[in-house]
Design an enzyme around this catalytic site. Sequence first.
Site, PDB file in Angstrom:
ATOM      1  N   ARG A  53       0.817  -1.225   0.000  1.00  0.00           N
ATOM      2  CA  ARG A  53       0.000   0.000   0.000  1.00  0.00           C
ATOM      3  C   ARG A  53       0.840   1.259   0.000  1.00  0.00           C
ATOM      4  O   ARG A  53       0.393   2.325  -0.381  1.00  0.00           O
ATOM      5  CB  ARG A  53      -0.904   0.033   1.242  1.00  0.00           C
ATOM      6  CG  ARG A  53      -1.867  -1.136   1.339  1.00  0.00           C
ATOM      7  CD  ARG A  53      -2.497  -1.184   2.701  1.00  0.00           C
ATOM      8  NE  ARG A  53      -1.456  -1.483   3.693  1.00  0.00           N
ATOM      9  CZ  ARG A  53      -1.633  -1.389   4.997  1.00  0.00           C
ATOM     10  NH1 ARG A  53      -2.776  -0.997   5.485  1.00  0.00           N
ATOM     11  NH2 ARG A  53      -0.653  -1.699   5.821  1.00  0.00           N
ATOM     12  N   ARG A  67      15.928  29.303   6.422  1.00  0.00           N
ATOM     13  CA  ARG A  67      15.038  29.922   7.407  1.00  0.00           C
ATOM     14  C   ARG A  67      15.787  29.959   8.735  1.00  0.00           C
ATOM     15  O   ARG A  67      16.350  28.971   9.171  1.00  0.00           O
ATOM     16  CB  ARG A  67      13.755  29.122   7.569  1.00  0.00           C
ATOM     17  CG  ARG A  67      12.869  29.110   6.333  1.00  0.00           C
ATOM     18  CD  ARG A  67      11.566  28.354   6.628  1.00  0.00           C
ATOM     19  NE  ARG A  67      10.785  28.126   5.448  1.00  0.00           N
ATOM     20  CZ  ARG A  67       9.687  28.811   5.130  1.00  0.00           C
ATOM     21  NH1 ARG A  67       9.256  29.769   5.912  1.00  0.00           N
ATOM     22  NH2 ARG A  67       9.027  28.520   4.026  1.00  0.00           N
ATOM     23  N   HIS A 125      15.868  31.259  14.278  1.00  0.00           N
ATOM     24  CA  HIS A 125      14.768  31.837  15.034  1.00  0.00           C
ATOM     25  C   HIS A 125      14.696  31.307  16.465  1.00  0.00           C
ATOM     26  O   HIS A 125      15.065  30.165  16.731  1.00  0.00           O
ATOM     27  CB  HIS A 125      13.439  31.529  14.343  1.00  0.00           C
ATOM     28  CG  HIS A 125      13.371  32.052  12.939  1.00  0.00           C
ATOM     29  ND1 HIS A 125      12.744  31.374  11.928  1.00  0.00           N
ATOM     30  CD2 HIS A 125      13.870  33.177  12.369  1.00  0.00           C
ATOM     31  CE1 HIS A 125      12.833  32.063  10.807  1.00  0.00           C
ATOM     32  NE2 HIS A 125      13.524  33.161  11.049  1.00  0.00           N
ATOM     33  N   LYS A 172      10.783  22.425  20.885  1.00  0.00           N
ATOM     34  CA  LYS A 172      10.233  21.972  19.614  1.00  0.00           C
ATOM     35  C   LYS A 172      10.712  20.572  19.282  1.00  0.00           C
ATOM     36  O   LYS A 172      11.817  20.180  19.648  1.00  0.00           O
ATOM     37  CB  LYS A 172      10.675  22.898  18.470  1.00  0.00           C
ATOM     38  CG  LYS A 172      10.186  24.307  18.592  1.00  0.00           C
ATOM     39  CD  LYS A 172      10.747  25.158  17.468  1.00  0.00           C
ATOM     40  CE  LYS A 172      10.304  26.586  17.697  1.00  0.00           C
ATOM     41  NZ  LYS A 172      11.165  27.540  17.058  1.00  0.00           N
ATOM     42  N   HIS A 220      16.841  28.049  16.110  1.00  0.00           N
ATOM     43  CA  HIS A 220      16.656  26.972  15.147  1.00  0.00           C
ATOM     44  C   HIS A 220      16.566  27.551  13.740  1.00  0.00           C
ATOM     45  O   HIS A 220      15.956  28.601  13.526  1.00  0.00           O
ATOM     46  CB  HIS A 220      15.366  26.203  15.466  1.00  0.00           C
ATOM     47  CG  HIS A 220      15.015  25.190  14.437  1.00  0.00           C
ATOM     48  ND1 HIS A 220      14.025  25.399  13.503  1.00  0.00           N
ATOM     49  CD2 HIS A 220      15.536  23.973  14.174  1.00  0.00           C
ATOM     50  CE1 HIS A 220      13.948  24.329  12.710  1.00  0.00           C
ATOM     51  NE2 HIS A 220      14.846  23.459  13.105  1.00  0.00           N
ATOM     52  N   ASP A 226       8.921  36.942  19.007  1.00  0.00           N
ATOM     53  CA  ASP A 226       9.585  36.201  17.940  1.00  0.00           C
ATOM     54  C   ASP A 226      10.847  36.962  17.545  1.00  0.00           C
ATOM     55  O   ASP A 226      10.805  38.150  17.264  1.00  0.00           O
ATOM     56  CB  ASP A 226       8.634  36.087  16.751  1.00  0.00           C
ATOM     57  CG  ASP A 226       9.136  35.158  15.677  1.00  0.00           C
ATOM     58  OD1 ASP A 226      10.122  34.440  15.902  1.00  0.00           O
ATOM     59  OD2 ASP A 226       8.525  35.151  14.590  1.00  0.00           O
TER      60      ASP A 226
END
Length: 189
Positions: free
Chosen positions: A26, A61, A64, A73, A120, A144
């Site tokens: 599958r 990215r 942060h 996280k 991160h 942030d």
Amino acid sequence: MNEIEAVDLSLKGAKKFCGIRGEDVRGSFSKRYEKSSYEKNGISFHTDEIFYSISHKNVIRGLHFQGCKPQAKIVSVVCGGVWDVIVDLRKESATYGKWEAITLNEENKTSLYVPRGFAHGFLATEDNTVMIYQCEGEYLPDYDSGIRFDDPDFGIDWPVNISEAIISPRDKNLMYFEEFAKSVNQFWE
């Protein structure tokens, strides 16, 4: 399915967790998080929010972090791949100001636990990379923040020609570590 394996990283408190994948006619099924595996490794994690990002190849990215009430996280990739970077910003830590990078992709089934007080970021190594962020603690947009991905104090050797990297204007204008270090206490209040 077997138990998820934990591996300590060089930055105190950070760990990678090697997920489990099963395949049959599958397709496949993967387990990336198992509360008991995290608890056996001294991590009590409660998911408050789940985010995901989709990135093109060569997107950087980060780096942060959330200043007030920092989030822990668990990050993983469900499609594509990243070169994932964490930086220890905990002033009292023996690994303060140090960074480490690991590869996360759909094949290696690896998740990264990012403790509170870390920055991160990542480089997407494939188009249409989908990254999932399980966050412990509420996202507070007013707090942030971040440190530049190319900060010379870190000397991160991103595996991409920076002139070919796709970086947001916001990330290009983040502070340098030197500025963060001068006011580190204000960020963790």
